[in-house]
Design an enzyme around this catalytic site. Sequence first.
Site, PDB file in Angstrom:
ATOM      1  N   ASP A   7     -42.442  25.394  29.876  1.00 54.75           N
ATOM      2  CA  ASP A   7     -42.767  24.470  31.123  1.00 54.75           C
ATOM      3  C   ASP A   7     -43.940  23.663  30.791  1.00 54.75           C
ATOM      4  OD1 ASP A   7     -44.591  26.504  31.228  1.00 54.75           O
ATOM      5  OD2 ASP A   7     -43.989  27.221  33.249  1.00 54.75           O
ATOM      6  N   ASP A  30     -39.148  36.434  29.298  1.00 50.08           N
ATOM      7  CA  ASP A  30     -38.900  35.104  29.434  1.00 50.08           C
ATOM      8  C   ASP A  30     -39.494  34.327  28.222  1.00 50.08           C
ATOM      9  OD1 ASP A  30     -37.820  32.723  30.108  1.00 50.08           O
ATOM     10  OD2 ASP A  30     -39.113  32.474  32.002  1.00 50.08           O
TER      11      ASP A  30
END
Length: 480
Positions: A283, A393
Site C-alpha cells: 500500500d 500479510d
Amino acid sequence: MKMLLNSTLLLLLHFIVKSEAQYSTCKNTCSVEYEDDSKWGIENNDWCIIPDSCFESNTCWASSLGYDCCEGCDIITTDEYGEWGIENGEWCGILSSCSQSTASCWAGALGYPCCEGCDVVYTDNDGKWGYEDDWCGIKESCSATTTKKTTTTTSKKTTTTTTKAPTPTQKCRCQYEACGPGICCGAGMSCVEKDGYAQCEPDPNAELRPATDCEIGPHFGQWCQGCLVTDTQTDGSLWGWENKSPCEIKPYECNEFLNASWEDAEHHWPIGEAKGSTTRYWDCCKPSCAWPGKFEYKTNIKLCNADNSPLLDNNLISGCEGGPTYTCEEQTPWAVDEVTAYGFAAANIPGLTEADWCCTCYALTFTSFPIKGKQMIVQISNTGGDLGEGHFDIQIPGGGFGLFNGCSPRYPEIPEEDWGDRNGGVTSREGCYKLPKSMQEGCLFKFDWFRGADNPEITYVKVDCPKELLELSGCTRMDE
C-alpha cells in the site's frame, strides 16, 4: 419417464365407453400397457392401439421417450424401457434388430471392436480380450476358453507380443455430455448421475487426465498454457491469468508443478509448529511500527519520501493520510536461494501486542501448494485491523492495496488500475512491468520464487533477524 393413469381403471372405461374401432392408433409411443387381442398404449390419458410397426426390427422405440435410436448396437445400460447406448454424447435406444445378432459387442463402449473368433488372450475387469490385428472383445456367445497370459500372434507378416489389454483411446466426453460405464469424462470432470441420467460435470478432485479431449476447461474457460495459479474458486478449481484473460489450470499437466515439495530440502531455519495464514499487500503507506511510542527500540524503521529519499522524523504523517512519509522501496522481498527468501510483513501474533511483535522476525514455512516446504523469513514492520490471529500479510509490490492506497499519490503517473485488484494485486508477470521500475523486481518475486501462490498456509516460529533484513529496515529492538 411419465406418470401413467391406473391401467385397470382405464381398461374398464375402454370397454364401457368405446369399442376398439373407436380408438386411434398410437402415434408417439410403442410402450405396451395392456394386451388382449391387440396391444394397447396410452397417449393423452386415453388408450390407443400400438401399431405393428412398433415391432418391426428397425422401429425406434426410444422416440416415444424423447430419444433417438442408436445406429450401432453397443449397449451401455439396460432399464425397464429397454437397452441404451451412447452416440455423439447423447443417450440413444438400442434397436430390437441388434438382439438378433449372436451377441452385442460390449467392447464397443471402450473403443474396441469385438473379435470374429473366440480365442482369449487376456482377461481383466472389463472382460475377456482377443487379438486380431488389434485388441478386440470376446463376444459373450463364445464358449469359455483358456486364458493365456502371454500370446504371440502373427498377422500380415507382423509379429506382436501382447501381455495386457490396452488403455482405451476413445475421446472422453466434455461438459455436460452423457457419460456412463466405459465412457470417460475430460480433464477436470467426473461422471455424475442425477435423476437417472449421467453427465460430465466439473470436479476439482476428478481423476487426473490430460487436457486433450476438450478444447476448453470444465468451467468453459480457456485452458492456461502455464501453471501459475492466480485465483482459487470456491469449488476448489484453479485459475491463472494469461493474454489479459482468466484461464483454467490444466490439472494433469500442472500436477508436478502444483504438488512440488521442498519439505525434504535442507532448511536453514527452524520449522515452527504454530499454524497460520498469509495474504499479500503493498500500500506504500508509512509502516505502523514506525510511529514513535509503538515499542522500545534502539533504532526505528527507516522511512522515505515520495522520491525514496530518507526521512529522519518519524512523527511525519503517512502518505496514506496526505503526509510525505512512505515505505522505502528497498523493503521488498527477494530470493536467497531456491528454498529460502527474505522480506517484510504486517502481522497479528496470538497473545502478543504490537509492542511485542514490531521489528521481530519470524520463519514462515509454507504448507500448501505450490511452495510447500519453502521458507520465508520476514521482519514485522506493520499491523492491520483486518488481520486475524496468526495472520502474516506479506509485503509484495503489486500485491494489492488492501485497506489503504498510498501508491497513487506517491506515483501519480501510474494509473490506479495498473496496480491490480485492491485485494490480490496484479495477476501476471506482464502486469509487473506496468509498475514503477523500482517496484518491478519485487513484483516478479510473486511469479518466480513464490510461484504465483495464492494465500498459502504456513507454520511459523520466532527467530533472530538476519542482518540483511536489519540493514534494509534499520530497525532494532531494545530487548534483542
